[in-house]
Design a protein around this motif. Structure first.
Motif, PDB file in Angstrom:
ATOM      1  N   UNK A 302      -7.908  23.713 -44.264  1.00 42.60           N
ATOM      2  CA  UNK A 302      -9.231  24.113 -44.778  1.00 42.60           C
ATOM      3  C   UNK A 302     -10.282  23.200 -44.167  1.00 42.60           C
ATOM      4  N   UNK A 303     -11.270  23.771 -43.502  1.00 37.42           N
ATOM      5  CA  UNK A 303     -12.312  22.971 -42.883  1.00 37.42           C
ATOM      6  C   UNK A 303     -13.384  22.527 -43.869  1.00 37.42           C
ATOM      7  N   UNK A 304     -13.699  23.346 -44.857  1.00 38.10           N
ATOM      8  CA  UNK A 304     -14.718  23.022 -45.870  1.00 38.10           C
ATOM      9  C   UNK A 304     -14.370  23.748 -47.162  1.00 38.10           C
ATOM     10  N   UNK A 305     -14.487  23.035 -48.291  1.00 38.02           N
ATOM     11  CA  UNK A 305     -14.168  23.623 -49.587  1.00 38.02           C
ATOM     12  C   UNK A 305     -15.277  23.325 -50.586  1.00 38.02           C
ATOM     13  N   UNK A 306     -15.319  24.145 -51.628  1.00 39.21           N
ATOM     14  CA  UNK A 306     -16.408  24.085 -52.607  1.00 39.21           C
ATOM     15  C   UNK A 306     -16.166  22.975 -53.620  1.00 39.21           C
ATOM     16  N   UNK A 307     -17.282  22.308 -54.028  1.00 43.85           N
ATOM     17  CA  UNK A 307     -17.194  21.257 -55.059  1.00 43.85           C
ATOM     18  C   UNK A 307     -16.774  21.869 -56.385  1.00 43.85           C
ATOM     19  N   UNK A 308     -16.015  21.101 -57.117  1.00 48.41           N
ATOM     20  CA  UNK A 308     -15.565  21.518 -58.435  1.00 48.41           C
ATOM     21  C   UNK A 308     -14.294  22.315 -58.384  1.00 48.41           C
ATOM     22  N   UNK A 309     -14.264  23.431 -57.632  1.00 47.18           N
ATOM     23  CA  UNK A 309     -13.079  24.305 -57.604  1.00 47.18           C
ATOM     24  C   UNK A 309     -12.144  23.985 -56.457  1.00 47.18           C
ATOM     25  N   UNK A 310     -12.663  23.479 -55.352  1.00 45.99           N
ATOM     26  CA  UNK A 310     -11.841  23.208 -54.177  1.00 45.99           C
ATOM     27  C   UNK A 310     -11.503  24.443 -53.384  1.00 45.99           C
ATOM     28  N   UNK A 311     -12.106  25.592 -53.684  1.00 46.84           N
ATOM     29  CA  UNK A 311     -11.839  26.829 -52.945  1.00 46.84           C
ATOM     30  C   UNK A 311     -12.311  26.659 -51.504  1.00 46.84           C
ATOM     31  N   UNK A 312     -11.447  27.085 -50.589  1.00 45.02           N
ATOM     32  CA  UNK A 312     -11.738  26.907 -49.172  1.00 45.02           C
ATOM     33  C   UNK A 312     -12.837  27.858 -48.751  1.00 45.02           C
ATOM     34  N   UNK A 313     -13.866  27.292 -48.170  1.00 45.82           N
ATOM     35  CA  UNK A 313     -14.992  28.093 -47.703  1.00 45.82           C
ATOM     36  C   UNK A 313     -14.754  28.561 -46.270  1.00 45.82           C
ATOM     37  N   UNK A 314     -14.169  27.687 -45.462  1.00 46.59           N
ATOM     38  CA  UNK A 314     -13.861  28.051 -44.074  1.00 46.59           C
ATOM     39  C   UNK A 314     -12.559  27.388 -43.663  1.00 46.59           C
ATOM     40  N   UNK A 315     -11.760  28.090 -42.867  1.00 43.44           N
ATOM     41  CA  UNK A 315     -10.477  27.578 -42.405  1.00 43.44           C
ATOM     42  C   UNK A 315     -10.591  27.083 -40.964  1.00 43.44           C
ATOM     43  N   UNK A 316      -9.693  26.171 -40.621  1.00 45.39           N
ATOM     44  CA  UNK A 316      -9.658  25.661 -39.265  1.00 45.39           C
ATOM     45  C   UNK A 316      -9.111  26.726 -38.323  1.00 45.39           C
ATOM     46  N   UNK A 317      -9.284  26.466 -37.029  1.00 44.08           N
ATOM     47  CA  UNK A 317      -8.794  27.414 -36.021  1.00 44.08           C
ATOM     48  C   UNK A 317      -7.284  27.511 -36.133  1.00 44.08           C
ATOM     49  N   UNK A 318      -6.773  28.726 -36.154  1.00 49.74           N
ATOM     50  CA  UNK A 318      -5.340  28.936 -36.256  1.00 49.74           C
ATOM     51  C   UNK A 318      -4.870  29.079 -37.679  1.00 49.74           C
TER      52      UNK A 318
END
Length: 872
Positions: A302-318
């Motif tokens: 996971x490249x970036x995740x949301x505060x509080x929930x940790x839900x992945x906002x964007x994934x890394x390549x691959x």
């Protein structure tokens, strides 16, 4: 005795003495002779043959005798004060007084070189200073405590001869204070001459009764260095409760980082600068803010995740987001060109699957930097797989291994370092413990907290770790066994657990707290909660321990209370007339503890404040076998009064004159207003009395008041107006009657002049009225008979016209009915008119003679008299 011995010695050396005589003065009297007294101020002038010693007192330019006047007004007078006396120049009034403190003289009668002890700025209690004193001088409102043998004496007044005090002559000073403060200062304070308590360092309060913040104990000593807070206060132990924080994060606008010496902030892992400019205030890329307020690393891939929930906002390549767990990003399976799916531990190299690096469990290439999931015992740190030590700390960092995420995770926000003790593959991130904290936080059970919890104390070894207290303590400070509170219902006393509180302490909140330093025993920590007192402050009054009773009292140790002195004493050491320390009467002096007659040998009396006669201080030698003094060098002005000087007044300024004029005008206007008010009240009172006599007000009933409340009809209002006019008419009639009464007071020949009649009909010019007015202007009867002029001035009469004066409220104006018709004459008018008819007119020159012969209007008998209504 002393003065007689001194006189004998002086007589024996008369020749020397005559050349060295001195003048000693008090206000109103000077005495020339021989003296060793040095107390006071010496004045000298080129125009005076001898210097003059002024004893304590107040002097002005008009003070007798003339010698003092000459010195106090001379421009060349020099001042030489003795120790403790101030003054460098002469001014009026000239006050010769001892500065706040104590002057000690080696010889009696204030003789010899004095030593001055100023009022101290710190307490002198519990000390003892020997005094080589034969005489003591005290300034106003200053008292001293001295030990004389086994006796503790309180001196309020100057002592001319210490040998006259009760007890042994050797004295030692134990205390000196000013009596100007009310209430008195606590034992730590010093009363200044201005009436303010001066507190030493560490003390505070109006009476210096409490410790300032950061000071503790009965003596209010400073808390240990390096402590932000300690167990302070008068009852505190001084143990450090929190240390001083050096370089806290806030000092460099930092939140979760450390400030360097260069003022720059170094953030903990996972933190970066916030949008508002605060350093280390938000989570960095690849981290999110969890529920504990810490920045935790995002899941693998996971490249970036949301505060509080940790839900992945964007994934890394691959990687693609997991359909079941949105906090995860799954790696895309590696497939060869022929469509074969490569198993874990290999990757597609074209047409075949190639094994990964031994460091990788899954990979996207042949090197260790191509790992997707690191192998056993290794965790992802950036783009590398790194091993951990036995405490789970990733190699080359201060991050800790997270077995769930397979990555190196950050420490909590306030931790500078952390670990998982005895780390295994089964260890969880919840087992993490901090090993270092940011400045301002302390370490308690593996967590960085703001302060140590109850039951622990901050270890003085590292000022970081919270250490558990011993089992006997509820709370402790500085050491595990220094108890602030105790378990098992015991009482904490000076760090120990006891069953009962020792002396000089009291029980409060399961602790034995120290009494105030002024108390021997107490019921509370305040300085006015004493139960018994120490020896240096023996007087218990309203819960306070004071060092002395009032001036006219002494402390009775048998009863523990203050008792009044004998009436002959102004201060004393015990009861009875033989325990005096100073005398109350101005005609008595102290002799062996008793007050005896002064016998001042013709001088003015006992000198106020010194307790000695002027004749005792100055010896005037007597010739052998005679009562006359030996001739001394003549000094003019000793026995002559001071010249009377009149002060020349200055002219008033313009504004002073203006103020005086305005003041006088104001007073005049005020008096005029009072007089006018008084006259109005008198007139109102007379009007009310007249209305009551004429019954004009009418009865007042509830019906009238009710009618007045709801209004009146037009007829009633007309009736009320008619009543008002009647009142005014009666008032005018009464005024006219008073004017007639004034005329009746004139001589008889004026009283014969008929007054104008307002009740007659108005039928035209009245010839009789014209004749009466002419008679008033004629000469008197005496002048007409004798021809001599009138001796008294003519009586001034009101000027009237040819018509009789009509009333403002005559019958013609009294109302509509009266205006339309004439009033019928009364019986008296008809009778008078009947007898007036037929009277001959008198010539102009004989009018007076005609008036002197009144017409007969009826006798005392007969039918005519019986018809006269005026005689009925």
């Amino acid at each position: 005795m002393i003065s007689s011995v001194l006189a004998i010695v002086l007589v024996a050396s008369c020749a020397y003495a005559q050349l060295n005589s001195s003048v000693v003065c008090i206000a109103g009297q000077c005495l020339q002779g021989f003296t060793n007294t040095t107390i006071g101020t010496t004045l000298s002038s080129p125009g005076v043959a001898s210097s003059v010693l002024l004893l304590p007192g107040q002097y002005s330019s008009s003070t007798n005798p003339a010698l003092l006047h000459q010195l106090l007004t001379g421009s060349s007078t020099t001042v030489s004060p003795s120790p403790g006396f101030n003054g460098s120049s002469v001014s009026s009034p000239f006050n010769v007084a001892l500065q706040p403190g104590l002057a000690v003289y080696p010889q009696s009668l204030y003789s010899g070189s004095a030593q001055f002890i100023a009022l101290p700025t710190t307490p002198v209690s519990n000390t003892s200073t020997p005094l080589a004193a034969s005489a003591i001088s005290l300034s106003t409102d200053v008292w001293i405590a001295v030990n004389s043998g086994n006796n503790r004496l309180i001196l309020w007044d100057s002592v001319p001869d210490v040998a006259q005090l009760p007890g042994t002559p050797s004295l030692s000073l134990t205390d000196i204070q000013s009596n100007a403060c009310s209430p008195q200062c606590a034992g730590a304070g010093v009363c200044s001459s201005s009436g303010q308590c001066v507190c030493p360092a560490g003390f505070t309060g109006a009476s210096c009764e409490t410790c300032a913040p950061g000071f503790f104990g009965p003596s209010c000593q400073a808390c240990p260095a390096g402590c932000t807070t300690c167990d302070d206060g008068a009852t505190g132990s001084g143990r450090c409760l929190s240390t001083t924080v050096t370089n806290p994060p806030s000092s460099c606008n930092c939140l979760n980082g450390e400030c360097g010496t260069n003022g720059q902030c170094t953030c903990n892992s996972g933190w970066t600068t916030a949008d508002n400019g605060t350093a280390c205030a938000k989570c960095a890329q690849g981290f999110f803010l969890d529920g504990n307020g810490d920045c935790s690393v995002c899941q693998l891939g996971c490249g970036q995740c949301a505060d509080g929930s940790g839900i992945c906002v964007s994934c890394k390549t691959g990687f693609t987001q997991d359909a079941n767990d949105r906090t995860k990003c799954d790696a895309v399976q590696s497939v060869t060109s022929t469509g074969t799916v490569c198993p874990d531990g290999s990757f597609s190299s074209g047409t075949a699957c190639t094994p990964c690096s031994p460091s990788c469990k899954t990979c996207s290439g042949p090197t260790s930097n191509d790992c997707i999931l690191c192998g056993d015992g290794q965790f992802t740190l950036g783009a590398n797989c790194v091993p951990t030590d036995g405490n789970g700390v990733c190699q080359g960092s201060n991050l800790v291994a997270n077995n769930n995420k397979h990555v190196c995770d950050s420490c909590p926000a306030k931790c500078t370092s952390c670990q998982i003790p005895n780390f295994t593959v089964a260890s969880t991130i919840d087992q993490l413990q901090c090993t270092g904290c940011l400045p301002g936080s302390v370490l308690s059970q593996g967590k960085c907290v703001a302060s140590c919890p109850s039951g622990t104390f901050l270890s003085p070894q590292d000022n970081l770790t919270c250490t558990a207290c011993s089992s006997s303590c509820g709370t402790c400070a500085g050491a595990a066994d220094f108890c602030l509170t105790c378990a098992s219902n015991q009482l904490a006393s000076n760090g120990k657990c006891v069953s009962t509180c020792p002396t000089a302490t009291f029980s409060s909140a399961n602790s034995c707290l120290s009494c105030h330093s002024d108390c021997a025993t107490c019921s509370g920590s305040s300085f006015n909660q004493c139960s018994s007192c120490p020896a240096d402050r023996p007087v218990l009054t309203n819960g306070r321990c004071l060092p002395t009773c009032s001036k006219a009292q002494f402390f009775d140790r048998t009863t523990g209370s203050c008792q009044s002195c004998d009436s002959s004493c102004s201060s004393c050491s015990a009861s009875g007339p033989s325990s005096c320390l100073a005398c109350a009467s101005s005609t008595s002096v102290l002799r062996g503890g008793s007050c005896a007659p002064a016998n001042c040998n013709g001088t003015s009396g006992v000198i106020p404040g010194l307790g000695v006669c002027l004749s005792e201080l100055v010896a005037v030698p007597q010739a052998s076998g005679t009562s006359s003094p030996i001739p001394l060098p003549s000094i003019t002005g000793i026995n002559t009064p001071a010249p009377v000087t009149r002060s020349s007044g200055r002219p008033l300024a313009w504004w002073e004159i203006l103020l005086m004029a305005l003041g006088c005008a104001f007073i005049f206007v005020f008096i005029l207003m009072l007089w006018r008010r008084r006259m109005r009240r008198r007139r109102a009172k007379a009007t009310a009395a007249f209305a009551a006599a004429k019954n004009l007000n009418g009865p007042s009933s509830w019906g009238r008041r009710l009618l007045a409340l709801f209004g009146r009809t037009p007829a009633q209002r007309a009736q009320r107006e008619e009543l008002k006019l009647a009142k005014l008419r009666h008032t005018e009639t009464e005024r006219h009657a008073r004017e007639m009464d004034k005329l009746s007071a004139l001589p008889s020949y004026y009283r014969r002049v008929p007054a104008p009649r307002y009740d007659e009909e108005d039928e035209g010019p009245d010839e009789n009225a014209t004749r009466r007015m002419s008679a008033l202007s004629a000469g008197s009867v005496y002048s007409q008979v004798t021809g001599a002029p009138r001796r008294a001035p003519d009586v001034r009469q009101p000027v009237r016209g040819p018509e009789p004066m009509a009333s403002r409220f005559s019958w013609t104006t009294s109302g509509s009915s009266a205006a339309s018709s004439k009033r019928a004459p009364t019986e008296a008018q008809r009778y008078a008119n009947a007898h007036r008819q037929g009277k001959p007119e008198s010539p102009e020159g004989a009018r007076g003679a005609y008036w002197m012969e009144p017409a007969r209007t009826g006798g005392s008998s007969g039918s005519e008299g019986s018809r006269n209504p005026f005689r009925r």
